[in-house]
Design a protein around this motif. Sequence first.
Motif, mmCIF file in Angstrom:
data_model
loop_
_atom_site.group_PDB
_atom_site.id
_atom_site.type_symbol
_atom_site.label_atom_id
_atom_site.label_comp_id
_atom_site.label_asym_id
_atom_site.label_seq_id
_atom_site.Cartn_x
_atom_site.Cartn_y
_atom_site.Cartn_z
ATOM 1 N N ALA A 1 6.297 -19.475 2.238
ATOM 2 C CA ALA A 1 7.490 -19.760 1.444
ATOM 3 C C ALA A 1 8.483 -18.599 1.489
ATOM 4 N N LEU A 2 7.975 -17.381 1.553
ATOM 5 C CA LEU A 2 8.850 -16.206 1.522
ATOM 6 C C LEU A 2 9.408 -15.848 2.895
ATOM 7 N N HIS A 3 8.847 -16.443 3.942
ATOM 8 C CA HIS A 3 9.294 -16.113 5.301
ATOM 9 C C HIS A 3 10.786 -16.404 5.462
ATOM 10 N N GLY A 4 11.501 -15.442 6.005
ATOM 11 C CA GLY A 4 12.930 -15.604 6.226
ATOM 12 C C GLY A 4 13.777 -15.308 5.008
ATOM 13 N N THR A 5 13.150 -14.927 3.897
ATOM 14 C CA THR A 5 13.901 -14.532 2.710
ATOM 15 C C THR A 5 13.779 -13.016 2.546
ATOM 16 N N GLU A 6 14.426 -12.480 1.523
ATOM 17 C CA GLU A 6 14.341 -11.048 1.267
ATOM 18 C C GLU A 6 13.184 -10.690 0.347
ATOM 19 N N PHE A 7 12.368 -11.672 -0.005
ATOM 20 C CA PHE A 7 11.261 -11.444 -0.922
ATOM 21 C C PHE A 7 10.006 -10.979 -0.190
ATOM 22 N N GLU A 8 9.218 -10.158 -0.886
ATOM 23 C CA GLU A 8 7.931 -9.684 -0.376
ATOM 24 C C GLU A 8 6.852 -9.986 -1.419
ATOM 25 N N LEU A 9 5.596 -9.899 -0.966
ATOM 26 C CA LEU A 9 4.463 -10.237 -1.833
ATOM 27 C C LEU A 9 3.684 -8.989 -2.227
ATOM 28 N N VAL A 10 3.328 -8.903 -3.499
ATOM 29 C CA VAL A 10 2.475 -7.844 -4.022
ATOM 30 C C VAL A 10 1.257 -8.496 -4.670
ATOM 31 N N VAL A 11 0.058 -8.048 -4.295
ATOM 32 C CA VAL A 11 -1.168 -8.652 -4.815
ATOM 33 C C VAL A 11 -1.826 -7.703 -5.804
ATOM 34 N N ARG A 12 -2.203 -8.230 -6.974
ATOM 35 C CA ARG A 12 -2.804 -7.397 -8.011
ATOM 36 C C ARG A 12 -4.045 -8.082 -8.601
ATOM 37 N N PRO A 13 -5.254 -7.572 -8.292
ATOM 38 C CA PRO A 13 -6.448 -8.094 -8.964
ATOM 39 C C PRO A 13 -6.562 -7.519 -10.369
ATOM 40 N N VAL A 14 -7.131 -8.290 -11.286
ATOM 41 C CA VAL A 14 -7.356 -7.825 -12.653
ATOM 42 C C VAL A 14 -8.766 -8.215 -13.072
ATOM 43 N N ASP A 15 -9.191 -7.670 -14.186
ATOM 44 C CA ASP A 15 -10.512 -7.987 -14.739
ATOM 45 C C ASP A 15 -10.324 -8.807 -16.000
ATOM 46 N N ARG A 16 -10.600 -10.112 -15.917
ATOM 47 C CA ARG A 16 -10.370 -10.986 -17.068
ATOM 48 C C ARG A 16 -11.278 -10.648 -18.240
ATOM 49 N N GLY A 17 -12.380 -9.944 -17.975
ATOM 50 C CA GLY A 17 -13.301 -9.589 -19.039
ATOM 51 C C GLY A 17 -12.929 -8.307 -19.756
ATOM 52 N N SER A 18 -11.896 -7.625 -19.269
ATOM 53 C CA SER A 18 -11.498 -6.355 -19.868
ATOM 54 C C SER A 18 -10.687 -6.580 -21.147
ATOM 55 N N ALA A 19 -10.954 -5.752 -22.141
ATOM 56 C CA ALA A 19 -10.197 -5.832 -23.395
ATOM 57 C C ALA A 19 -8.742 -5.422 -23.204
ATOM 58 N N THR A 20 -8.456 -4.727 -22.099
ATOM 59 C CA THR A 20 -7.097 -4.238 -21.846
ATOM 60 C C THR A 20 -6.364 -5.069 -20.793
ATOM 61 N N MET A 21 -6.882 -6.256 -20.450
ATOM 62 C CA MET A 21 -6.270 -7.021 -19.366
ATOM 63 C C MET A 21 -4.791 -7.302 -19.626
ATOM 64 N N LEU A 22 -4.453 -7.782 -20.813
ATOM 65 C CA LEU A 22 -3.063 -8.129 -21.088
ATOM 66 C C LEU A 22 -2.150 -6.907 -21.020
ATOM 67 N N SER A 23 -2.603 -5.799 -21.580
ATOM 68 C CA SER A 23 -1.770 -4.589 -21.526
ATOM 69 C C SER A 23 -1.674 -4.053 -20.102
ATOM 70 N N ASP A 24 -2.749 -4.211 -19.312
ATOM 71 C CA ASP A 24 -2.709 -3.788 -17.907
ATOM 72 C C ASP A 24 -1.689 -4.619 -17.128
ATOM 73 N N VAL A 25 -1.687 -5.928 -17.371
ATOM 74 C CA VAL A 25 -0.731 -6.794 -16.681
ATOM 75 C C VAL A 25 0.689 -6.475 -17.121
ATOM 76 N N ARG A 26 0.871 -6.239 -18.424
ATOM 77 C CA ARG A 26 2.208 -5.873 -18.917
ATOM 78 C C ARG A 26 2.716 -4.620 -18.207
ATOM 79 N N GLY A 27 1.862 -3.608 -18.115
ATOM 80 C CA GLY A 27 2.270 -2.372 -17.453
ATOM 81 C C GLY A 27 2.638 -2.606 -16.000
ATOM 82 N N PHE A 28 1.853 -3.427 -15.318
ATOM 83 C CA PHE A 28 2.131 -3.737 -13.912
ATOM 84 C C PHE A 28 3.477 -4.438 -13.760
ATOM 85 N N LEU A 29 3.735 -5.444 -14.582
ATOM 86 C CA LEU A 29 4.986 -6.193 -14.492
ATOM 87 C C LEU A 29 6.191 -5.311 -14.815
ATOM 88 N N GLU A 30 6.046 -4.464 -15.808
ATOM 89 C CA GLU A 30 7.174 -3.619 -16.202
ATOM 90 C C GLU A 30 7.434 -2.515 -15.183
#
Length: 376
Positions: free
Chosen positions: A122-151
């Motif tokens: 889908a991104l081919h030929g556009t200016e967009f690139e892909l970034v892959v981020r694994p997370v640990d759904r069992g971690s108590a800090t998952m939501l804050s980790d994702v927030r930090g990554f997005l910000e």
Amino acid sequence: MLSTATASRIEAVEAYSGHACYDSRMKNAEKLNETPASKPTINDIARLAGVSKKTVSRVINRSPLLNEDTRERVEAVIRETGYVPNPQARALALGRNFLIGLIHDNPNAQMILNMQQGILEALHGTEFELVVRPVDRGSATMLSDVRGFLERQRLFGVVILPPISENDQLAELCDEIGCRYVRMGSAVLDDADHMVASNDRDAVVEAIRYLISQGHSRIGLIAGPHGFRSARERREGFEIALAEAGIKLPRSLVADGHYTFESGIAATDSLLDLSPRPTAIFACNDEMAAGVLFAARERGLRVPEDLSIIGFDDTPIASRVWPPLTTVRWPIIAMGRSAALKLISGSIAHADEVTEPSTFFSTLIRRGSVVPPAKA
């Protein structure tokens, strides 16, 4: 579509970042192709096309506020000069990078690879690139980790894979910080703009009906991991098909798996220790189905004569083992492509003319791993 204010910010940053340097090299040249080492800027495109910088910016960002003659003239100059919009300038103006994130916590490596393939198509030929981020759904800090990554990354948008896509708090977090998102799942979790879903339950009903039509009534199930909506949907499809046929499901014919090859072997061993053993096994993904085949061969059983097998996904392994696996084809690549297009719709040419589907249908692929059971 960019606002007039945003377009102006892009023009200002691009002009500052490149035009002065470019003019010093242009000197008396009248056309860009006389100085091939130069990098044209938005100012140069505007001058050569005989329009304003604002008009060039509108062409770049596919604004509808242009007549077709002007658009074609500017696009022709862009093609001839090889002009590439300054991504740093656009990111600064938009407050977002041209990055699409893929967030997952999934043990199935092939599923992640297929999803990446769909997104990258889908991104081919556009200016967009892909970034892959694994997370640990069992971690108590998952939501804050994702927030930090997005910000930190200031992503344009994210595709969220199951099982964490089933976490409504994660979707709310994306909304809160203004990050576009699309959730992927085995059932509908959100509105159409934020969702791509498959019909796992119905697809498994079809697969088990096929086994029953072949004469199987003692069918084992290798379930998926606890906490995965896909595992629940697929198990429910299995149970529905048996109930339709009036077949009772003993608890002993259900073995837990973890979507891995090794768990498929362990689960198969427990099922084949039963007496009488099942004549067929449905595994909730192909990795585990390959484990079924391995465990059966270790015991000297013939597949499919002594044991029929059906998997789910139709990953490459399904057609490369022997016999090739009958399996449910999960359209994961198409789902990834649609998820990415939903995110960048309106940022690529003619994207707003296409409505991406939100529901994808899995189908049974019949190969060589199913035959009627041997006569007792």
